[in-house]
Design an enzyme around this catalytic site. Structure first.
Site, PDB file in Angstrom:
ATOM      1  N   ASP A   1      94.965 -41.585  80.306  1.00  0.00           N
ATOM      2  CA  ASP A   1      94.286 -42.849  80.598  1.00  0.00           C
ATOM      3  C   ASP A   1      93.479 -42.703  81.881  1.00  0.00           C
ATOM      4  O   ASP A   1      94.029 -42.460  82.951  1.00  0.00           O
ATOM      5  CB  ASP A   1      95.323 -43.963  80.757  1.00  0.00           C
ATOM      6  CG  ASP A   1      94.684 -45.308  81.053  1.00  0.00           C
ATOM      7  OD1 ASP A   1      94.415 -46.052  80.095  1.00  0.00           O
ATOM      8  OD2 ASP A   1      94.465 -45.616  82.249  1.00  0.00           O
TER       9      ASP A   1
ATOM     10  N   TYR B   1      87.455 -44.616  88.436  1.00  0.00           N
ATOM     11  CA  TYR B   1      88.347 -43.648  89.084  1.00  0.00           C
ATOM     12  C   TYR B   1      87.581 -42.433  89.600  1.00  0.00           C
ATOM     13  O   TYR B   1      88.078 -41.716  90.472  1.00  0.00           O
ATOM     14  CB  TYR B   1      89.422 -43.150  88.112  1.00  0.00           C
ATOM     15  CG  TYR B   1      90.363 -44.188  87.558  1.00  0.00           C
ATOM     16  CD1 TYR B   1      90.390 -45.496  88.056  1.00  0.00           C
ATOM     17  CD2 TYR B   1      91.233 -43.867  86.520  1.00  0.00           C
ATOM     18  CE1 TYR B   1      91.247 -46.442  87.526  1.00  0.00           C
ATOM     19  CE2 TYR B   1      92.102 -44.809  85.998  1.00  0.00           C
ATOM     20  CZ  TYR B   1      92.106 -46.100  86.490  1.00  0.00           C
ATOM     21  OH  TYR B   1      92.972 -47.029  85.958  1.00  0.00           O
TER      22      TYR B   1
ATOM     23  N   LYS C   1      87.518 -46.776  80.652  1.00  0.00           N
ATOM     24  CA  LYS C   1      87.289 -48.210  80.855  1.00  0.00           C
ATOM     25  C   LYS C   1      85.914 -48.466  81.465  1.00  0.00           C
ATOM     26  O   LYS C   1      85.403 -47.657  82.239  1.00  0.00           O
ATOM     27  CB  LYS C   1      88.367 -48.793  81.782  1.00  0.00           C
ATOM     28  CG  LYS C   1      89.786 -48.431  81.394  1.00  0.00           C
ATOM     29  CD  LYS C   1      90.799 -48.986  82.393  1.00  0.00           C
ATOM     30  CE  LYS C   1      92.166 -48.377  82.185  1.00  0.00           C
ATOM     31  NZ  LYS C   1      92.259 -46.998  82.692  1.00  0.00           N
TER      32      LYS C   1
ATOM     33  N   HIS D   1      87.514 -53.183  81.921  1.00  0.00           N
ATOM     34  CA  HIS D   1      88.489 -52.927  82.975  1.00  0.00           C
ATOM     35  C   HIS D   1      89.011 -54.204  83.633  1.00  0.00           C
ATOM     36  O   HIS D   1      90.204 -54.318  83.909  1.00  0.00           O
ATOM     37  CB  HIS D   1      87.864 -52.016  84.038  1.00  0.00           C
ATOM     38  CG  HIS D   1      88.863 -51.238  84.822  1.00  0.00           C
ATOM     39  ND1 HIS D   1      88.593 -49.995  85.331  1.00  0.00           N
ATOM     40  CD2 HIS D   1      90.140 -51.509  85.190  1.00  0.00           C
ATOM     41  CE1 HIS D   1      89.658 -49.532  85.973  1.00  0.00           C
ATOM     42  NE2 HIS D   1      90.600 -50.447  85.910  1.00  0.00           N
TER      43      HIS D   1
END
Length: 272
Positions: A45, A50, A75, A108
């Site tokens: 994931d 990120y 996401k 998200h």
């Protein structure tokens, strides 16, 4: 060890135990995800924000694991909402991951200040229809924001939300249950901000010869959650994966359920 799967409301399946890379240093991501894959994780994931999709992609490419044995989620970040922009964002994520599709694509966060989450969500089925993602869902849509998504008639397969023994999403859970939307638990161990060893969880862990973290992961699994324990340490990754040789009793599950007190441990990213 075969990780159990759950059947989503779209008929697809999802491995119940996965590996998350939130706050994993992009420079270290390839090594860390490689370790996770070697331990046995097959569900990864990540997210655009990120900044480590490339590292995830490199680890997958080097692993030699067949694509159909992997489940990959990413996401859409808040500044890429809108029908056209979200499609471009998904394309960028796929390029970074080195994949032609992801298994799950999520919004998200709700963005109430921009009032465009519904427009964005209504575009998501087209990405599924085009084969860019297998399933679609949302993240961090609690009882305040989930109804407007449900009103579109397009039901998310999952809702990835903060969930741990002291914050079990009591207000949101009825909506999820009603529409068979699976809970994906982020922060499943309380993000290190709760000393669960000093709670009833410590007693239960001792009874099974397991750690408190393993006990909580087992609780999530038995509650029907998809769970993503995160660690940069290979030994801890392996320990978190070693949760299929014991089972909590009904009373033990209920005792952990009883720890609910509404504690949100990550208020810095709580939706407003």
């Amino acid at each position: 060890m075969t990780v159990p799967t759950l059947t989503l409301n779209d008929g697809k399946t999802i491995p119940q135990l996965g590996f998350g890379v939130f706050k994993v240093d992009p420079e270290e991501t390839e090594r860390i995800v490689t370790d996770a894959l070697e331990v046995g994780y097959r569900h990864i994931d990540t997210a655009a924000v990120y900044g480590n999709e490339e590292g995830v992609g490199r680890a997958i490419a080097k692993s030699g694991i067949a694509r159909d044995e992997l489940f990959v989620t990413t996401k859409l970040w808040n500044d890429r909402h809108g029908a056209d922009e979200s499609k471009r964002a998904l394309g960028e994520s796929l390029e970074k991951l080195g994949l032609d599709h992801v298994d799950l694509y999520l919004i998200h966060w709700p963005t109430p200040e921009n009032n465009n989450s519904v427009e964005t969500w209504e575009a998501f089925p087209s990405y599924r229809d085009q084969g860019l993602t297998t399933s679609i869902g949302v993240s961090n849509f609690d009882h305040r924001y989930l109804p407007q998504i449900l009103d579109t008639g397009i039901i998310p397969a999952v809702d990835q939300i903060e969930c741990h023994p002291q914050f079990q999403q009591i207000e949101t859970r009825p909506l999820l249950t009603e529409h068979d939307i699976k809970v994906e638990a982020w922060g499943p161990l309380g993000q290190g901000k709760v000393d669960y060893a000093d709670t009833v969880i410590g007693e239960i862990a001792s009874a099974h010869g397991k750690s408190w973290a393993q006990t909580i992961i087992r609780w999530h699994l038995q509650r029907g959650h998809v769970v993503f324990p995160k660690s940069n340490n290979r030994d801890r990754m392996a320990q978190n994966f070693d949760v299929f040789d014991f089972e909590l009793t009904t009373a033990e599950v209920a005792a952990i359920d009883g720890l609910e007190n509404g504690l949100i441990v990550n208020k810095s990213v709580e939706p407003v």
